[in-house]
Design a protein around this motif. Structure first.
Motif, PDB file in Angstrom:
ATOM      1  N   THR A  77       0.852  -1.177   0.000  1.00  0.00           N
ATOM      2  CA  THR A  77       0.000   0.000   0.000  1.00  0.00           C
ATOM      3  C   THR A  77       0.892   1.232   0.000  1.00  0.00           C
ATOM      4  O   THR A  77       1.948   1.251   0.632  1.00  0.00           O
ATOM      5  N   ASN A  79       1.039   5.834  -1.180  1.00  0.00           N
ATOM      6  CA  ASN A  79       0.397   7.056  -1.669  1.00  0.00           C
ATOM      7  C   ASN A  79       1.123   7.659  -2.857  1.00  0.00           C
ATOM      8  O   ASN A  79       0.512   8.325  -3.689  1.00  0.00           O
ATOM      9  N   GLU A 100      -3.076  13.236   2.182  1.00  0.00           N
ATOM     10  CA  GLU A 100      -3.295  11.868   2.633  1.00  0.00           C
ATOM     11  C   GLU A 100      -4.611  11.826   3.390  1.00  0.00           C
ATOM     12  O   GLU A 100      -5.137  12.855   3.830  1.00  0.00           O
ATOM     13  N   PHE A 101      -5.137  10.623   3.578  1.00  0.00           N
ATOM     14  CA  PHE A 101      -6.466  10.422   4.159  1.00  0.00           C
ATOM     15  C   PHE A 101      -6.312   9.622   5.452  1.00  0.00           C
ATOM     16  O   PHE A 101      -5.715   8.542   5.461  1.00  0.00           O
ATOM     17  N   ASN A 133      -4.102   4.395   2.723  1.00  0.00           N
ATOM     18  CA  ASN A 133      -3.336   4.712   1.517  1.00  0.00           C
ATOM     19  C   ASN A 133      -4.226   4.723   0.290  1.00  0.00           C
ATOM     20  O   ASN A 133      -5.148   3.908   0.152  1.00  0.00           O
ATOM     21  N   ASP A 134      -3.950   5.630  -0.623  1.00  0.00           N
ATOM     22  CA  ASP A 134      -4.777   5.800  -1.809  1.00  0.00           C
ATOM     23  C   ASP A 134      -4.468   4.796  -2.906  1.00  0.00           C
ATOM     24  O   ASP A 134      -5.258   4.640  -3.840  1.00  0.00           O
ATOM     25  N   ARG A 135      -3.329   4.135  -2.827  1.00  0.00           N
ATOM     26  CA  ARG A 135      -2.913   3.270  -3.931  1.00  0.00           C
ATOM     27  C   ARG A 135      -2.359   1.955  -3.390  1.00  0.00           C
ATOM     28  O   ARG A 135      -2.001   1.847  -2.217  1.00  0.00           O
ATOM     29  N   GLN A 142      -5.800  -3.013  -1.828  1.00  0.00           N
ATOM     30  CA  GLN A 142      -6.337  -1.664  -1.769  1.00  0.00           C
ATOM     31  C   GLN A 142      -7.287  -1.504  -0.588  1.00  0.00           C
ATOM     32  O   GLN A 142      -8.287  -2.220  -0.473  1.00  0.00           O
ATOM     33  N   VAL A 144      -9.897   0.694   1.916  1.00  0.00           N
ATOM     34  CA  VAL A 144     -10.874   1.783   1.955  1.00  0.00           C
ATOM     35  C   VAL A 144     -11.274   1.972   3.412  1.00  0.00           C
ATOM     36  O   VAL A 144     -11.134   1.064   4.241  1.00  0.00           O
ATOM     37  N   ARG A 152     -12.826  11.522  10.013  1.00  0.00           N
ATOM     38  CA  ARG A 152     -12.198  11.449   8.691  1.00  0.00           C
ATOM     39  C   ARG A 152     -11.592  12.805   8.350  1.00  0.00           C
ATOM     40  O   ARG A 152     -12.231  13.832   8.539  1.00  0.00           O
ATOM     41  N   PHE A 154      -8.432  14.969   5.752  1.00  0.00           N
ATOM     42  CA  PHE A 154      -7.321  15.020   4.815  1.00  0.00           C
ATOM     43  C   PHE A 154      -6.159  15.753   5.466  1.00  0.00           C
ATOM     44  O   PHE A 154      -6.356  16.629   6.309  1.00  0.00           O
ATOM     45  N   GLU A 231       4.189   6.251   3.318  1.00  0.00           N
ATOM     46  CA  GLU A 231       3.748   6.906   2.079  1.00  0.00           C
ATOM     47  C   GLU A 231       4.141   6.125   0.833  1.00  0.00           C
ATOM     48  O   GLU A 231       3.489   6.216  -0.202  1.00  0.00           O
TER      49      GLU A 231
END
Length: 418
Positions: A77, A79, A100-101, A133-135, A142, A144, A152, A154, A231
């Motif tokens: 995982t 970003n 980042e989330f 992580n976004d990716r 992956q 979510v 939540r 950013f 990251e």
């Protein structure tokens, strides 16, 4: 004759003392946007603060900009594929549009809880992780955010230019600022310093945190290892365990250990962000600078700090302040302390429970290169960013709101020159 020699000896001692005193006087840290990204064209080059030779600094920057793939240990995982992906505006080492989330929830006692992220169709757990992580390198890995996580937020990428000077600030300076804030405002403004682990130091080594939105790191080598793992998903000698082994078919290369050293060396070698001299020379900006201090903004956005003397040993004995960073005055417009200004993201990270809704004062140097402001990037104007301040900053913001339109414009003019 003896009196003559005695007089000469006294003069020599006085001169020596004067020269020593001059050598110990703090000097201004060098500034500039001198690290253009991917400097491969003929005639282009980067310059640092003198910490290392130009070719060594260029090599450190190249490693910072290097794009990693699965063969280099990327993921599972991640970003971004490069440090520069998140730190590139207006030059390598700056900020970016990348965020980042993070997520989490509170238990029945009101304590923040890092969630367990489920991947691989719910068959694989990534425990105690607020960062989503976004990716990923495969669909199964992956992540979510679970629907159970009602906190939540950013987090915008922060610039790292000039971070070597920040690292070299003594803990005592930041602690003194925190104490001064409390005494001068009767506790209405109360920056909090937290002690965080220095990964590279002997077991139990801590320093006052100063890097990241939660001041969660104190050394640039620890910061490098943290970012490399979280990251980019790449392990190192300081953080040798992957977040998950799912789809991790390639062992992280041994030179990843060297990479974090290059990252830290690059950050330590960068110049401090410069002001726009043309803007700052205007009368409006000069008046605005005075207003910034008079209404209380500078209580947290501290204009000047001085680094420790050359030769000071930091980070548990692993880093000695060099000439390029020692006894330097720099102007970050931050106290690097945690404050509750009403915009906290609710995430507890390295600090005690009361820090969940506190954020580190972001340095304002380089502000003119950014238009996605505050920790979440949701303020698109400086006026809105100011208006969003509450909590400890409520009194200062109220004073700002009572300024005349001309005075507000002057203060904003000053900010546009940072």
């Amino acid at each position: 004759m003896k009196q003559k020699y005695a007089l000469l000896a006294i003069v020599s001692l006085c001169l020596a003392g004067f020269q020593t005193a001059r050598a110990q006087q703090p000097t201004e840290a060098p500034t500039g946007y001198s690290t253009p990204t991917y400097t491969t064209a003929p005639g282009t080059h980067s310059t640092g603060n003198g910490l290392s030779a130009p070719d060594v600094f260029a090599d450190d920057q190249a490693t910072f900009e290097e794009v990693d793939g699965v063969d280099k240990g990327l993921g599972p995982t991640f970003n971004a594929r490069s440090c520069a992906d998140c730190h590139q505006t207006p030059v390598t080492g700056g900020s970016s549009q990348v965020s980042e989330f993070r997520v989490g929830h509170r238990d029945s006692h009101g304590n923040f809880v890092n969630p367990t992220l489920m991947v691989n169709h719910g068959q694989t757990a990534i425990a105690s992780r607020s960062l989503v992580n976004d990716r990923s390198v495969c669909a199964e890995a992956q992540a979510v955010a679970p629907t159970s996580e009602n906190i939540r937020t950013f987090r915008m990428s922060l610039p790292i230019l000039g971070d070597g000077f920040i690292e070299a600030v003594p803990d005592s300076t930041l602690l003194a600022i925190a104490q001064q804030q409390r005494s001068q405002t009767r506790g209405n403004i109360a920056g909090q310093a937290i002690q965080v682990a220095v990964f590279e130091g002997p077991a139990g080594t801590t320093r006052v945190g100063r890097f990241g939105w939660k001041a969660q790191q104190a050394s640039l080598l620890s910061f490098s290892a943290d970012a490399y793992l979280n990251e980019q998903g790449i392990t190192s000698r300081l953080l040798p365990t992957d977040v998950t082994n799912l789809c991790d078919s390639v062992a992280d290369p041994e030179d990843a250990d060297d990479d974090i050293d290059h990252f830290a060396a690059f950050m330590r070698g960068t110049l401090a962000p410069p002001v726009d001299a043309t803007v700052m020379a205007t009368r409006d900006a000069q008046v605005g600078k005075q207003l910034f201090s008079q209404i209380g903004c500078a209580m947290c956005h501290v204009s000047s700090l001085t680094t420790a003397p050359t030769g000071t040993v930091l980070n548990g004995g692993t880093f000695t302040v060099p000439d390029a960073l020692g006894n330097k005055v720099f102007h970050p417009y931050s106290d690097f302390l945690l404050h509750n200004v009403g915009t906290g993201d609710g995430i507890q990270q390295n600090g005690p429970p009361e820090t969940a809704n506190k954020l580190r004062t972001p340095p304002l140097w380089g502000l003119r290169t950014r238009d996605r402001l505050m920790h979440d990037g949701l303020s698109a104007t400086r006026e809105n960013a100011i208006a969003r301040h509450g909590g400890e900053a409520s009194g200062v913001v109220s004073t700002y709101m009572r300024l005349s339109s001309t005075q507000k414009s002057q203060l904003l003019k000053f900010l546009s020159g940072l």
